[in-house]
Write an enzyme that holds these catalytic residues in place. Structure first.
Site, PDB file in Angstrom:
ATOM      1  N   ASP A 492      10.617  58.683  25.753  1.00 47.38           N
ATOM      2  CA  ASP A 492      10.915  59.607  24.662  1.00 47.38           C
ATOM      3  C   ASP A 492      11.301  60.950  25.290  1.00 47.38           C
ATOM      4  O   ASP A 492      10.864  61.263  26.402  1.00 47.38           O
ATOM      5  CB  ASP A 492       9.682  59.760  23.777  1.00 47.38           C
ATOM      6  CG  ASP A 492       9.856  60.824  22.717  1.00 47.38           C
ATOM      7  OD1 ASP A 492      10.929  60.877  22.112  1.00 47.38           O
ATOM      8  OD2 ASP A 492       8.910  61.613  22.526  1.00 47.38           O
ATOM      9  N   ASP A 693       4.533  59.925  22.713  1.00 49.76           N
ATOM     10  CA  ASP A 693       3.358  60.744  22.443  1.00 49.76           C
ATOM     11  C   ASP A 693       2.259  60.007  21.698  1.00 49.76           C
ATOM     12  O   ASP A 693       1.229  60.566  21.384  1.00 49.76           O
ATOM     13  CB  ASP A 693       3.741  62.010  21.686  1.00 49.76           C
ATOM     14  CG  ASP A 693       4.313  61.715  20.300  1.00 49.76           C
ATOM     15  OD1 ASP A 693       4.275  60.542  19.881  1.00 49.76           O
ATOM     16  OD2 ASP A 693       4.796  62.655  19.655  1.00 49.76           O
TER      17      ASP A 693
END
Length: 806
Positions: A492, A693
């Site tokens: 990401d 995350d």
């Protein structure tokens, strides 16, 4: 939400379908951990696991030999935990439910106490039986000149020392043989009933339940040798009449038991070291806390209270050099706190009012007061301990091979021992019964299913402990094994490759808009106060830092993958990418050149439309982390393809990827697009890891073969991935992959040694070398080899503790 949005709705735990190649536990059902006693080898754990899996209502069962626990997922409407305990007891092993209010700390401390007591008991029995064995060897010297010693090694040893002992202890040779053999018989019986009692009781229990394990082999081998010796002692004429020497094996039985117990003691000591990281975490928990309370007069006083007595909301005082007793939030004071034992971060973290602190960390400089928040089983440290304990109790898929072999190992060995006796008895030219008996006992004693049972679990325990030291929490053996097989790692962008704390860099006003930059900033920042996206936060922070007075939006809506719209002070606003502008019939052409220029610089441009007209571009930059470039170089060194997925526009994403050294970029993707990209990579036959995350990338984390969730000391996304990186440093993901690969090498080495030991050792014990070299393995030497085979496996796993990672 924004056009470059990396956030999504939903959670990892909401997905109950099987993502990637890994199963997700069914949302229904419950899980229970049951301590099990009496397990000694892989055959034991395999039998219990098989019985539990056959129980109605059980969807999965995992029995761990190292942790001595059974973890069972079951349907409470069909079966109860008490019935599962009874099922284990019916197999001949001990089991009991843990206390319902027992914390992870208390459970681990109880396990450590039990392990320490077991080690002390093994040492005591090994030493005493060893001393008795040496005395028995000494007393057996005179037998050489009369009856004879059955064990080849003992025959050689006593024969070599016979002249010396005859001269030094002539009185011993004047004792009646019946007295010597009778004393040896009772001494052997005493050692068997005290030091070796558990071998025979567990073997009998296994026999009653139609199974066999390591205890069966030891009990049958030593028991047969003892009974043979007793018969030779009581009725020597029975052997002489048949042309056989009435040899005895008393001293051999004692020394075999002593050597096996010695090996068990070394094994217990080595196994204790495998859980040192978990014990170190438990020891971080202070026993007391200095709490600020009021005395009867209403004055504040500092009281040292047991950690269990601290309540949420109470004020706790911490001085320099002390450990933070419980989790909380700083109320007053400033300090630097060492969180390295939890996150692996060597630098102390500055703390001030409003910052969170974690129980177990060390206050380095100033004193501060803080408010206690999460306590007991919900604290960060307790959750980490539980996560590690669960991981160490899990199984790696590679263990299945050892389980299958362990299930049939003991019956096969018993069959080989019988065949060995028959072949030797039929073919041996001299003393066929003695040689056949010695060879059969050697086969029984040398066989070791323990090494196969310890090969994988010991490596998993040491690796998960080492990972915790590196700030990497690996949630089980399956994740550990998959991480070692990775081909591609998908990253990401926001908060993973970049800092995740973007700042406003440019504000370009559209020609002819008639609006000032201050007015545009005020309107956009006011709208973004209701957004939780990092880019929105950057705009709001920038406006407030400039002293801009913000308004409360009259309306707000987040448009997934495009941006946000709303009304501020009567003006209709749209802030986002070109697709959002198209949705509201706003032509971005006047600022397209500026948007491209900003994107080429690695910045994220967002168009701003006010009342249906293009007003400006706000550019936000999220700088690449200092550690990301190094981490990506390490990924490449490990042979991994590095892919970055982001909802950001392509130009910005490609600029960041170029700066970071990333191989490929997939930009402007919605959450389902990230999942689709991972599925595409998996369809190519690649094993894929996703690093995110833990909340914003939940579907992609769940879909990947290995989900690596980035958390912090106060936000461990334990449900989001298979691996939790305790701090926002991408190098931890590289360490996780390297650790997994080293662990897989260690597991394969252990399994190879466990298998090859038995494949080579059993034929040698049966006499395979005798025709060519005249060598016949002594049961005593066989017991020494068996005792230290499992020790070698555990010791090899412990090498992972000393492994160095960049």
């Amino acid at each position: 939400m924004h056009g470059n949005d990396d956030t999504i709705t939903g959670s990892a735990t909401a997905n109950t379908t099987a993502p990637g190649n890994r199963p997700v536990p069914d949302a229904g059902g419950e899980s229970v951990r049951i301590p099990v006693s009496g397990m000694t080898c892989a055959a034991c754990s395999s039998r219990i696991q098989r019985v539990l899996q056959q129980q109605p209502g059980v969807s999965d069962a995992n029995v761990n030999l190292m942790m001595k626990t059974a973890t069972v997922r079951f349907d409470p409407a069909v079966v109860t935990p008490e019935r599962l305990v009874d099922a284990i007891k019916e197999t001949g092993y001990g089991a009991e439910l843990a206390w319902p209010d027992q914390t992870a700390f208390e459970e681990q401390e109880a396990r450590d106490r039990a392990a320490a007591e077991e080690l002390r008991e093994l040492k005591r029995k090994a030493i005493v039986s060893g001393i008795v064995g040496l005395i028995a060897m000494f007393v057996s010297m005179p037998i050489m000149s009369h009856i004879g010693v059955g064990d080849p090694f003992m025959r050689w040893a006593t024969g070599s020392l016979h002249p010396v002992f005859h001269e030094a202890f002539p009185w011993l040779y004047r004792l009646p043989m019946q007295t010597i053999t009778g004393a040896l018989m009772f001494a052997t019986l005493g050692v068997m009933l005290w030091a070796g009692r558990h071998f025979y009781t567990r073997a009998w229990s296994a026999f009653r339940h139609h199974s066999a394990d390591m205890n069966t082999l030891v009990a049958v081998g030593t028991g047969a040798a003892f009974l043979y010796s007793v018969l030779a002692t009581i009725a020597p004429g029975f052997f002489i009449a048949r042309g056989m020497a009435p040899d005895v094996y008393y001293e051999a039985v004692i020394i075999i038991i002593a050597l096996i117990l010695t090996g068990n003691a070394f094994e217990a000591r080595a196994k204790k070291q495998t859980s040192s990281a978990l014990r170190a975490l438990v020891q971080l928990q202070p026993k007391t806390a200095r709490v600020v309370r009021k005395d009867p007069a209403g004055s504040e006083v500092e009281v040292d209270a047991p950690i269990e007595a601290v309540e949420a909301g109470e004020t706790v005082l911490v001085r320099p050099g002390e450990r933070v007793p419980v989790d909380g939030e700083v109320l007053s004071g400033e300090s630097a706190v060492d969180e390295s034992m939890l996150t692996g971060e060597s630098l102390s973290v500055a703390k001030k009012a409003g910052d969170p602190v974690i129980g177990g960390t060390i206050n380095r400089t100033g004193a501060f007061r803080y408010r206690a928040t999460t306590l007991g089983a919900n604290s960060v440290l307790a959750r980490i301990v539980k996560l590690m304990r669960d991981a160490q109790g899990s199984r790696a898929p590679i263990q299945k091979l050892a389980d299958r072999i362990s299930g049939i190992f003991v019956p096969i060995v018993l069959s080989i021992a019988i065949a060995t006796f028959v072949i030797w008895f039929v073919t041996a030219g001299t003393a066929p019964a003695v040689r056949a008996f010695a060879a059969a006992v050697a086969v029984l004693i040398i066989a070791c299913p323990c090494a196969m049972g310890l090969a994988v679990p010991t490596a998993v325990m040491v690796a998960t402990g080492k990972g915790a030291e590196l700030g990497v929490l690996i949630k089980g053996g399956e994740a550990l094994q998959r991480a070692g097989d990775l081909h591609t790692i998908v990253l990401d962008k926001t908060g993973t490759v970049t800092e995740g704390r973007p700042t406003v860099t440019d504000l370009v006003i559209a020609p002819g808009s008639g609006r000032s930059s201050d007015e545009v900033l005020r309107l956009v920042a006011s709208l973004e106060t209701l957004s939780e996206h990092p880019l929105a936060d950057a705009i709001v922070r920038h406006a407030r830092d400039r002293g801009t007075r913000l308004s409360t939006p009259e309306a707000f809506e987040s448009v997934t993958g495009r941006g946000a719209v709303g009304v501020v002070d009567g003006s209709a606003l749209a802030v986002g990418n070109a697709a959002l502008m198209a949705d509201y019939s706003v032509d971005p052409a006047p600022l397209r050149g500026d948007a491209e220029r900003l994107a080429n610089d690695g910045k994220t441009p967002m168009y701003v439309a006010v009342d249906g007209a293009l007003a400006a571009i706000v550019a936000v930059a999220d700088p690449i982390k200092d550690t990301s470039r190094e981490a990506i170089r390490r990924f490449h060194a490990l042979g991994l393809e590095v892919v970055m997925l982001t909802g950001d526009n392509r130009r910005t994403a490609e600029a960041i990827a170029t700066q970071a050294g990333i191989d490929r970029v997939v930009a402007e993707v919605l959450p389902d697009g990230k999942v689709a990209e991972i599925e595409r990579l998996q369809a190519e036959g690649k094993v894929v890891a996703m690093v995110g995350d833990g909340i914003n990338d939940a579907p992609a984390l769940a879909r990947a073969d290995v989900g690596m969730a980035i958390g912090t000391g106060t936000d461990i996304a334990v449900e989001a991935g298979d691996v939790v990186l305790m701090r926002g440093d991408l190098r931890a993901a590289a360490r996780a992959v390297e650790l997994s690969r080293r662990t897989m090498r260690t597991m394969k080495q252990n399994l190879f040694w466990a298998f090859i030991y038995n494949v080579i050792g059993i034929p040698i014990a049966a006499g395979a070398l005798y025709p060519a070299f005249g060598l016949l393995l002594s049961p005593i030497l066989a017991s020494a080899a068996m005792a230290f085979s499992s020790v070698s496996v555990v010791t090899n796993s412990l090498r992972l503790r000393r492994a160095k990672f960049a």
